[in-house]
Design a protein around this motif. Structure first.
Motif, PDB file in Angstrom:
ATOM      1  N   HIS A  24       0.864  -1.190   0.000  1.00 60.46           N
ATOM      2  CA  HIS A  24       0.000   0.000   0.000  1.00 60.46           C
ATOM      3  C   HIS A  24       0.894   1.232   0.000  1.00 60.46           C
ATOM      4  CE1 HIS A  24      -3.879   2.008   1.592  1.00 60.46           C
ATOM      5  NE2 HIS A  24      -2.987   2.995   1.464  1.00 60.46           N
ATOM      6  N   THR A  28      -1.073  -7.829  -4.116  1.00 59.66           N
ATOM      7  CA  THR A  28      -2.111  -6.813  -4.272  1.00 59.66           C
ATOM      8  C   THR A  28      -1.478  -5.460  -4.019  1.00 59.66           C
ATOM      9  OG1 THR A  28      -3.900  -8.291  -3.602  1.00 59.66           O
ATOM     10  CG2 THR A  28      -4.292  -5.929  -3.356  1.00 59.66           C
ATOM     11  N   ASN A  52      -2.151  -1.482  -3.422  1.00 63.32           N
ATOM     12  CA  ASN A  52      -3.037  -0.357  -3.124  1.00 63.32           C
ATOM     13  C   ASN A  52      -2.328   0.950  -3.454  1.00 63.32           C
ATOM     14  OD1 ASN A  52      -4.835  -2.203  -2.085  1.00 63.32           O
ATOM     15  ND2 ASN A  52      -4.575  -1.606   0.047  1.00 63.32           N
ATOM     16  N   VAL A  63     -11.115   3.415 -11.462  1.00 61.32           N
ATOM     17  CA  VAL A  63     -11.525   2.130 -10.886  1.00 61.32           C
ATOM     18  C   VAL A  63     -12.098   1.224 -11.971  1.00 61.32           C
ATOM     19  CG1 VAL A  63     -13.254   1.034  -9.385  1.00 61.32           C
ATOM     20  CG2 VAL A  63     -11.900   2.957  -8.541  1.00 61.32           C
ATOM     21  N   ASP A  81     -10.619  -2.418 -13.107  1.00 61.65           N
ATOM     22  CA  ASP A  81     -11.465  -3.603 -12.967  1.00 61.65           C
ATOM     23  C   ASP A  81     -11.632  -4.318 -14.313  1.00 61.65           C
ATOM     24  OD1 ASP A  81     -11.713  -3.091 -10.299  1.00 61.65           O
ATOM     25  OD2 ASP A  81     -13.764  -2.312 -10.414  1.00 61.65           O
ATOM     26  N   ARG A  91      -4.482  -6.281 -10.374  1.00 59.68           N
ATOM     27  CA  ARG A  91      -4.386  -6.511  -8.936  1.00 59.68           C
ATOM     28  C   ARG A  91      -4.209  -5.192  -8.178  1.00 59.68           C
ATOM     29  NH1 ARG A  91      -3.446 -11.810  -7.417  1.00 59.68           N
ATOM     30  NH2 ARG A  91      -2.460 -11.127  -5.487  1.00 59.68           N
ATOM     31  N   ARG A 135      -5.499  -1.587  -6.611  1.00 62.96           N
ATOM     32  CA  ARG A 135      -6.725  -1.029  -6.044  1.00 62.96           C
ATOM     33  C   ARG A 135      -6.504   0.450  -5.735  1.00 62.96           C
ATOM     34  NH1 ARG A 135      -8.503  -4.937  -1.174  1.00 62.96           N
ATOM     35  NH2 ARG A 135      -6.533  -4.159  -0.355  1.00 62.96           N
ATOM     36  N   LYS A 156     -18.953   4.077  -6.423  1.00 60.18           N
ATOM     37  CA  LYS A 156     -17.859   3.112  -6.636  1.00 60.18           C
ATOM     38  C   LYS A 156     -16.611   3.848  -7.144  1.00 60.18           C
ATOM     39  CE  LYS A 156     -20.302  -0.705  -5.771  1.00 60.18           C
ATOM     40  NZ  LYS A 156     -21.607  -0.107  -5.417  1.00 60.18           N
ATOM     41  N   HIS A 199     -11.758   1.546  -4.653  1.00 59.62           N
ATOM     42  CA  HIS A 199     -11.865   0.175  -4.159  1.00 59.62           C
ATOM     43  C   HIS A 199     -11.872   0.153  -2.633  1.00 59.62           C
ATOM     44  CE1 HIS A 199     -10.000  -0.481  -8.206  1.00 59.62           C
ATOM     45  NE2 HIS A 199     -10.900  -1.455  -8.232  1.00 59.62           N
ATOM     46  N   LEU A 200     -11.254   1.176  -2.060  1.00 59.89           N
ATOM     47  CA  LEU A 200     -11.090   1.258  -0.611  1.00 59.89           C
ATOM     48  C   LEU A 200     -11.155   2.729  -0.213  1.00 59.89           C
ATOM     49  CD1 LEU A 200     -10.353  -0.959   1.602  1.00 59.89           C
ATOM     50  CD2 LEU A 200      -8.000  -0.149   1.381  1.00 59.89           C
TER      51      LEU A 200
END
Length: 417
Positions: free
Chosen positions: A233, A266, A268, A289, A293, A298, A300, A320, A323-324
Motif C-alpha cells: 500500500h 495486491t 493499493n 476504478v 477492474d 491486482r 486497487r 464506486k 476500491h477502498l
C-alpha cells in the motif's frame, strides 16, 4: 449516571503538522525540518509539533474518562478543517460543549453525541472537538455498562459481536528502508505507506517510486518469514496526476504497469491524483476504478483527499469511486460517524479502511480499534506516530485484548445457556 464536571488538559500529538501546499510547491528538507515559507493558513512554519487537547468527563462515581482532540498531519489541505488552535478550542469547549455534557445521559451513546454536537451559531462544531468528545462519551458509556467500547458500538448499531482481528497497516515516514524491514520482521498485514509526498520521492515519470515498489516486494521475499504475503500500500499524495497529467486513462495505465512489476502482490495506490473538487474526484476516480477492474488488475485505488466527511464517504461509496475508502477518523468528526462510514462502505460493497493520522494519541488510537473491530473494517491504520513499533504495538495489542475479552464473554454466555 451523569457527568458532574469536565476537565481539559493540553498535550502533544505523536508526530508533526506539515504544510502540504508548501511541500508540494518544492520546499526542501534540512534534516527533519522543511526550509521555506508556509503557505497554508494557521502554519507559522512548514513543519510544527503536533498538539492535542484532552477532554475528561468526571462521572458521578468520580471516575474520569478521557478523549483526545487533534488535527491531522496535513490540516487545511484537500478540503480538511484548519489546524487546531488549542487555546481557542479549549475556550469553545468550556463555553459551549461543557454545559451540554453536563445535561446528557451518557448511557445512551448515540443520543448523547447527537445532543452534544448540535450546531453552534448555525455552524458545525470543529471536527477535532467532535472527535475527542465522542471518544470520551464512548468510554463513559462503556464504563457505565461495564462493557468494552466495541460492545457499545455493536449495541448502538445492532451488530453482532466480532470475533476476528482487523488487518493492520503501518506507515514508514521518511525512514523508508529501516521501517520497511521492521514491518516485514513483524509480519505487518499491509505496508509500507512510503510517504511519497514530493517530486523528489516520486521521480521523473514516477521512476523513483516504481523502483521503491519493486524494492519493497523484493525485500519482503528476502527477509519475510515463510508464507508471509502482505498487501503493498503506497500513498502517493496525488503525484501520479501531478507528474503525468490528470487523464484517468494515463493514470490507470501507470498504475497497471506498476502492479505488473510486482506479480503476486495486491497493490493499493492511495490518492493517485487530486482533481480539485469532491465531485471531480468522484467522477475521475470512478473512471480509474472501472479501467482497472476491466483489465483484471491486482491494483486497487484508495481515496483520501477530497473524501473527508461522512457525506463525502457516502458519495464516493455509492459511485464506486474507489476500491477502498480511507475513513480518516479525525476528519470525519465524531467517532460514531467513523462507525457509520464503515457501514456505508459495506452497504455499497466498497472496502472500509479506518485511518487517521500520525498526529493522534494513544487514546484516540485505542478508541479507533474498538470501532474498527466492532464494524469489521477491512483494515485499519497503526497509529499514532511514524515509528512503526509504537503504533503497531498500541493498535495490535488493543485488538488482541479486546478479542480476548469478547471471547471470554461469549464462552460465559454459552456456559449459561
Amino acid at each position: 449516571m451523569q457527568i458532574k464536571d469536565v476537565l481539559l488538559a493540553t498535550g502533544n500529538g505523536a508526530f508533526f503538522y506539515d504544510d502540504q501546499a508548501a511541500i508540494r510547491s518544492g520546499a526542501t528538507q534540512d534534516g527533519f525540518i522543511y526550509v521555506g515559507e508556509p503557505t497554508t493558513p494557521g502554519f507559522d512554519s512548514i513543519r510544527i509539533p503536533a498538539s492535542s487537547l484532552s477532554v475528561g468527563l468526571v462521572l458521578t462515581d468520580n471516575t474520569v474518562v478521557w478523549g483526545d482532540m487533534m488535527s491531522v498531519q496535513y490540516s487545511g489541505a484537500g478540503g480538511r478543517d484548519p489546524l487546531i488552535d488549542t487555546s481557542q478550542t479549549s475556550d469553545l469547549t468550556a463555553r459551549v460543549v461543557t454545559p451540554r455534557l453536563l445535561d446528557v445521559d451518557v448511557s445512551r451513546y448515540l443520543d448523547a453525541c447527537a445532543t452534544v454536537f448540535e450546531p453552534f451559531e448555525h455552524k458545525r462544531l470543529p471536527l477535532a472537538v467532535e472527535y475527542g468528545v465522542s471518544q470520551a462519551l464512548l468510554r463513559a458509556a462503556a464504563h457505565l455498562q461495564r462493557k468494552t467500547m466495541a460492545e457499545i458500538i455493536c449495541a448502538e448499531f445492532d451488530l453482532s459481536l466480532p470475533t476476528c482481528r482487523v488487518p493492520i497497516y503501518c506507515q514508514s515516514g521518511d525512514a523508508r528502508e529501516i521501517n520497511v524491514d521492521k514491518m516485514i520482521l513483524k509480519a505487518v498485514d499491509v505496508l509500507p505507506h512510503g510517504l511519497i509526498n514530493s517530486r523528489q520521492k516520486f521521480g521523473e515519470d514516477g521512476q523513483t517510486f516504481v523502483e521503491f515498489v519493486k524494492w519493497v516486494a523484493t525485500r519482503t521475499r528476502e527477509i519475510g518469514r515463510p508464507g508471509y504475503h502482505p498487501v503493498l500500500h503506497f500513498d502517493v499524495y496525488s503525484w501520479i496526476g501531478q507528474e503525468i497529467g490528470l487523464e484517468p486513462q494515463r493514470i490507470a495505465d501507470f498504475i497497471c504497469r506498476t502492479a505488473d512489476m510486482v506479480p503476486g502482490f495486491t497493490l493499493n495506490i492511495e490518492c493517485p491524483a487530486d482533481f480539485g473538487s469532491t465531485q471531480a474526484q468522484i467522477d475521475n476516480y470512478a473512471r480509474i476504478v472501472s479501467i482497472l477492474d476491466d483489465r483484471g488488475s491486482r491494483a486497487r485505488i484508495v481515496v483520501d483527499e477530497r473524501c473527508n466527511t461522512l457525506e463525502d464517504i457516502r458519495l464516493f461509496a455509492e459511485a464506486k469511486a474507489a476500491h477502498l475508502v480511507q475513513i480518516k477518523a479525525p476528519d470525519v468528526g465524531s467517532i460514531a460517524d467513523t462507525a457509520r462510514a464503515v457501514l456505508i462502505c459495506k452497504e455499497n460493497q466498497v472496502g472500509a479502511y479506518v485511518g487517521g493520522s500520525c498526529t493522534e494519541t494513544d487514546l484516540s488510537a485505542q478508541a479507533s480499534v474498538h470501532v474498527a473491530v466492532a464494524t469489521r473494517a477491512d483494515m485499519m491504520l497503526a497509529k499514532p506516530g511514524m515509528g512503526v513499533d509504537e503504533a503497531f504495538s498500541i493498535v495490535g495489542n488493543e485488538q488482541n485484548r479486546l478479542l480476548a475479552t469478547l471471547n471470554r464473554r461469549g464462552t460465559q454466555t454459552e456456559n449459561v445457556e
